[in-house]
Write a protein that holds these residues in place. Structure first.
Motif, PDB file in Angstrom:
ATOM      1  N   SER A 123     -93.245 -83.537 -55.924  1.00 45.12           N
ATOM      2  CA  SER A 123     -92.252 -84.353 -55.385  1.00 45.12           C
ATOM      3  C   SER A 123     -91.807 -83.929 -53.977  1.00 45.12           C
ATOM      4  N   PRO A 124     -91.879 -85.400 -52.896  1.00 38.74           N
ATOM      5  CA  PRO A 124     -91.180 -84.865 -51.649  1.00 38.74           C
ATOM      6  C   PRO A 124     -90.332 -83.901 -51.126  1.00 38.74           C
ATOM      7  N   ALA A 125     -89.032 -84.090 -51.971  1.00 41.59           N
ATOM      8  CA  ALA A 125     -88.224 -83.549 -52.170  1.00 41.59           C
ATOM      9  C   ALA A 125     -88.214 -82.404 -51.223  1.00 41.59           C
TER      10      ALA A 125
ATOM     11  N   LEU B 150     -92.134 -81.245 -49.209  1.00 48.51           N
ATOM     12  CA  LEU B 150     -91.713 -81.812 -47.526  1.00 48.51           C
ATOM     13  C   LEU B 150     -90.210 -80.948 -46.531  1.00 48.51           C
ATOM     14  N   HIS B 151     -89.114 -80.944 -47.486  1.00 49.04           N
ATOM     15  CA  HIS B 151     -87.448 -80.284 -47.357  1.00 49.04           C
ATOM     16  C   HIS B 151     -87.224 -79.688 -48.008  1.00 49.04           C
TER      17      HIS B 151
ATOM     18  N   ASN C  89     -91.556 -88.925 -57.660  1.00 47.19           N
ATOM     19  CA  ASN C  89     -91.196 -89.320 -56.946  1.00 47.19           C
ATOM     20  C   ASN C  89     -89.906 -89.403 -55.720  1.00 47.19           C
TER      21      ASN C  89
ATOM     22  N   ASP D  42     -87.015 -87.638 -53.880  1.00 45.74           N
ATOM     23  CA  ASP D  42     -87.242 -87.478 -52.009  1.00 45.74           C
ATOM     24  C   ASP D  42     -85.364 -86.866 -52.415  1.00 45.74           C
ATOM     25  N   VAL D  43     -85.318 -86.257 -50.679  1.00 43.09           N
ATOM     26  CA  VAL D  43     -83.849 -85.844 -51.089  1.00 43.09           C
ATOM     27  C   VAL D  43     -82.811 -87.198 -50.723  1.00 43.09           C
TER      28      VAL D  43
ATOM     29  N   THR E 275     -81.843 -88.549 -53.095  1.00 38.25           N
ATOM     30  CA  THR E 275     -82.274 -89.312 -54.171  1.00 38.25           C
ATOM     31  C   THR E 275     -81.382 -88.667 -55.483  1.00 38.25           C
TER      32      THR E 275
END
Length: 198
Positions: free
Chosen positions: A113-115, A118-119, A149, A151-152, A154
């Protein structure tokens, strides 16, 4: 999954204690058109079955006096500190009547997941099970929750879940949160300090 039970004639605290000493667990089967029946089950077989997730969320074949009936595990009581099952409740199910059951959630794809990717965020599981309604034949062993899906900042709610065909979530009008993604507080301040040094 199959459960073998025996009819239990004697009832009361003393009779139940004697059953447990002999390696059996008292229980009851209720629901449907028949009267409730008090039963006894092999303790060790029941104890090990309770460790399996599928035992809690599946329609079980319960054999009693040579007859098999479809049941759901509705409740069980454990001893406060001993590895001992004190009692088990089973409910008969009708193939044509919907059942309300709590089913486990299996969280998948958090690492992509992007969360997280990426973060460096943490995805918290707010709920580990949800209540569903479906016909016994459509009862899923678990419900997969795709986190790919997220992200931070959410959240994922019950209404976002992809439920199997014939299965509906029992929400009582609330779109409950299932999972949230957030960056740990220490990491936020460390990132801010790194930005200031640039």
């Amino acid at each position: 999954m199959k459960v073998v039970a025996f009819k239990r004639e004697l009832q009361g605290t003393g009779a139940s204690r004697r059953l447990r000493i002999s390696g059996q667990t008292p229980g009851i089967i209720y629901g449907g058109t028949e009267a409730p029946v008090t039963i006894a089950l092999d303790h060790n077989a029941l104890y090990h079955a309770l460790k399996k997730e599928a035992f809690h969320g599946s329609v079980l074949d319960l054999e009693l006096d040579g007859k098999v009936q479809k049941v759901l595990l509705r409740d069980f009581q454990m001893h406060a500190y001993k590895q001992l099952v004190l009692h088990a409740d089973f409910q008969r199910v009708d193939a044509n009547q919907p059942v309300h059951v709590k089913v486990a959630l299996h969280f998948e794809n958090a690492d992509v997941s992007p969360a997280v990717k990426l973060h460096g965020a943490t995805i918290s599981h707010v709920a580990n099970e949800i209540e569903i309604s479906c016909l016994p034949s459509a009862l899923p062993e678990f419900i997969a929750v795709d986190l790919s899906n997220m992200d931070v900042g959410t959240s994922l709610h019950i209404n976002d879940l992809k439920l199997p065909e014939g299965v509906t979530a029992v929400t009582h009008g609330n779109n409950l949160t299932i999972a949230t993604a957030s960056v740990p507080a220490g990491q936020v301040s460390a990132d801010a300090a790194a930005e200031e040094k640039k």
